[in-house]
Write a protein that holds these residues in place. Structure first.
Motif: not given
Length: 201
Positions: A40-41, A56-58, A80-82, A98-99
């Motif tokens: 996960s990036l 922001v995710p926990s 974003n999350t890749f 991407s934006n």
């Protein structure tokens, strides 16, 4: 003499049958499936721009605490999350429009984004990759031209930003800050956070 020949023939036939069955069993066996891992990036952007604050995710709470101790940004947002699935000695290559950087002025001036992870390996204390690269071509408005109708059309130039690292190590199941990139013509900064965990087969 005939009895000896018959006994030898039976023995030779038995050996051939055993060897044939062993060879068949070896060729029929399916190769063992290599363990898979999820990479996960997450791209976090820090800035002082009003109204840019986002959730922001926990799972990044420890990272944001670390950033607030080292940077003076008032706002952080997850751009974003890749995700990528990979096995030992595998590679990940990603390219897209991407934006995520929030720099676009219109649909014709998108950000060109790419990131890659090469020669990924599982090691005793975590994971290792021979190289990691994150790059983007970011649109920057440098001026404008006025048309006959009076409309001002922006002049857009692209500036390249990126980060390249060799022999990068990552712990298992732990979000890790692996680098920062300054955004052109702004006071914002990109923070790259990687997490590697075992994938369910």
């Amino acid at each position: 003499m005939n009895q000896s020949s018959s006994a030898f023939s039976l023995f030779a036939l038995s050996v051939l049958l055993i060897l044939s069955s062993t060879s068949f069993a070896q060729t029929d066996a399916s190769p063992k499936l290599e363990p898979s891992y999820e990479v996960s990036l997450q791209v976090l952007i820090g800035s002082n721009e009003p109204g840019s604050k986002g959730d922001v995710p926990s799972n990044l709470s420890s990272i944001t605490r670390q950033l607030k101790n080292n940077f003076s940004f008032s706002n952080y947002r997850l751009a974003n999350t890749f995700l990528g699935r990979i096995s030992n000695t595998g590679n990940i290559e990603y390219k897209s429009i991407s934006n995520i950087l929030g720099q676009e002025t219109d649909a014709e001036s998108q950000t060109f984004l790419e990131w890659s992870l090469f020669n990924f390996r599982s090691v005793q204390s975590g994971f290792q990759a021979r190289s990691f690269r994150f790059g983007a071509k970011v649109p920057v408005r440098t001026g404008g031209t006025r048309s006959e109708s009076g409309r001002v059309d922006p002049i857009i130039n692209y500036e390249s930003v990126g980060l390249t690292m060799n022999m990068i190590g990552l712990p298992a199941n732990m979000p890790t800050l692996i680098g920062t990139i300054s955004l052109p013509r702004t006071t914002g900064t990109i923070f790259l956070i990687a997490t590697v965990r075992s994938a369910d087969l």
